[in-house]
Design a protein around this motif. Structure first.
Motif, mmCIF file in Angstrom:
data_model
loop_
_atom_site.group_PDB
_atom_site.id
_atom_site.type_symbol
_atom_site.label_atom_id
_atom_site.label_comp_id
_atom_site.label_asym_id
_atom_site.label_seq_id
_atom_site.Cartn_x
_atom_site.Cartn_y
_atom_site.Cartn_z
ATOM 1 N N ALA A 85 0.848 -1.268 0.057
ATOM 2 C CA ALA A 85 -0.049 -0.051 0.118
ATOM 3 C C ALA A 85 0.833 1.183 0.066
ATOM 4 O O ALA A 85 0.605 2.220 -0.738
ATOM 5 C CB ALA A 85 -0.859 0.187 1.232
ATOM 6 N N GLN A 117 2.313 1.542 -3.438
ATOM 7 C CA GLN A 117 1.368 2.039 -4.443
ATOM 8 C C GLN A 117 0.796 3.431 -4.416
ATOM 9 O O GLN A 117 0.310 4.052 -5.405
ATOM 10 C CB GLN A 117 0.165 1.058 -4.527
ATOM 11 C CG GLN A 117 0.668 -0.337 -5.021
ATOM 12 C CD GLN A 117 -0.280 -1.598 -4.860
ATOM 13 O OE1 GLN A 117 -1.525 -1.173 -4.220
ATOM 14 N NE2 GLN A 117 0.322 -2.694 -4.914
ATOM 15 N N ASP A 118 1.062 3.961 -3.067
ATOM 16 C CA ASP A 118 0.284 5.407 -2.860
ATOM 17 C C ASP A 118 1.406 6.441 -2.978
ATOM 18 O O ASP A 118 0.995 7.450 -3.104
ATOM 19 C CB ASP A 118 -0.452 5.214 -1.505
ATOM 20 C CG ASP A 118 -1.571 4.509 -1.137
ATOM 21 O OD1 ASP A 118 -2.075 4.127 -2.225
ATOM 22 O OD2 ASP A 118 -1.886 4.153 -0.149
ATOM 23 N N ASP A 148 0.977 8.903 -5.456
ATOM 24 C CA ASP A 148 -0.231 9.937 -5.334
ATOM 25 C C ASP A 148 0.093 10.962 -4.428
ATOM 26 O O ASP A 148 -0.637 11.925 -4.235
ATOM 27 C CB ASP A 148 -1.448 9.213 -4.791
ATOM 28 C CG ASP A 148 -2.034 8.170 -5.882
ATOM 29 O OD1 ASP A 148 -1.803 8.629 -7.152
ATOM 30 O OD2 ASP A 148 -2.589 7.208 -5.470
ATOM 31 N N ARG A 149 1.314 11.040 -3.556
ATOM 32 C CA ARG A 149 1.441 11.910 -2.636
ATOM 33 C C ARG A 149 2.212 13.175 -3.423
ATOM 34 O O ARG A 149 2.963 13.036 -3.944
ATOM 35 C CB ARG A 149 2.651 11.449 -1.624
ATOM 36 C CG ARG A 149 2.007 10.394 -0.899
ATOM 37 C CD ARG A 149 2.967 9.692 0.134
ATOM 38 N NE ARG A 149 2.269 8.530 0.833
ATOM 39 C CZ ARG A 149 2.933 7.120 0.593
ATOM 40 N NH1 ARG A 149 3.859 7.198 0.022
ATOM 41 N NH2 ARG A 149 2.395 6.192 1.415
#
Length: 251
Positions: A149, A152-153, A156-157
């Protein structure tokens, strides 16, 4: 040509890497295989069973069922199995989520018995040995779920987590900020693995000094618990050598 189960599993694993677990539907899988959805149910009764087959395939090469654990070097094979399982799950998108929610099949139970036997001969009672295997297995599952997680995130940060200005007046967090930012997943995983194995090594010493449980087989002669060697890659790690190779709680 009739559809083969192995072909279904291989295609499902490929779609998993392309679409993620949310995009892996039986309709999508059937379309990829060029069949109607009902044809898939000759090979599995539900999506849960398909996920079980996928999870088994993920670990088949990393954790062969015929491996023979050595009771005199149980810390090494516990740690090596844990690393192998983590790497196998990380090799697939949402690998930990696929692997969550299942228990060992009847075919897998003899391999579990072999691991319990090795730990019993090392000095652990069967219940404690099974708890060791489950504890390490659940540690791997939780760790890989969070690690995947986090990775994968990351895209997007908008900025790196926990910037220096947010820690200016928090000296203890600032000192350990590399752990907070998860800059070295391998070292942090190894640290937790070492702590667990050291804890069970202490439990071996405690149980070896007390009478055998009445429910246990006749008490084995427990060899002195071996030292846990450190991995050359990470100062806080356990040297090579866990997990049951089975799966848990699907979200």
């Amino acid at each position: 040509m009739a559809l083969q189960r192995d072909e279904v599993v291989r295609t499902a694993l490929r779609l998993l890497n392309e679409e993620g677990i949310e995009g892996l539907t039986t309709r999508r899988l059937a379309r990829e295989l060029g069949v109607q959805s009902p044809a898939l149910y000759w090979h599995f009764k539900s999506k849960r069973e398909l996920l079980d087959l996928m999870a088994e395939a993920m670990l088949a090469e990393a954790l062969p069922p015929d491996r023979e654990p050595d009771p005199e070097h149980w810390p090494e094979w516990i740690a090596a199995d844990a690393r192998a399982k983590r790497n196998a799950l990380l090799a697939y998108r949402d690998g930990a989520r696929v692997h969550a929610g299942t228990l060992p099949t009847e075919e897998e139970l003899p391999a579990v018995e072999v691991q319990l036997s090795a730990l019993w001969r090392a000095g652990l009672r069967p219940r404690t040995a099974l708890r060791l295997l489950l504890t390490v297995d659940r540690y791997i599952m939780g760790w890989v779920t969070e690690e995947q997680a986090w990775r994968q995130d990351a895209a997007d940060r908008e900025r790196p987590p926990f910037p220096d200005d947010a820690l200016r007046e928090l000296p203890l967090l600032r000192e350990a900020v590399d752990v907070l930012r998860m800059t070295d997943h391998d070292a942090d995983f190894e640290y937790g693995l070492r702590v667990m194995i050291e804890g069970f090594r202490a439990e071996i010493a405690r149980e070896s000094a007390s009478p055998a449980s009445p429910a246990s087989p006749s008490a084995p002669e427990a060899p002195e618990a071996p030292e846990v060697p450190e991995s050359p890659e990470a100062p806080d790690s356990v040297a090579p050598g866990s997990g049951l190779g089975w799966r848990h709680d699907h979200p």
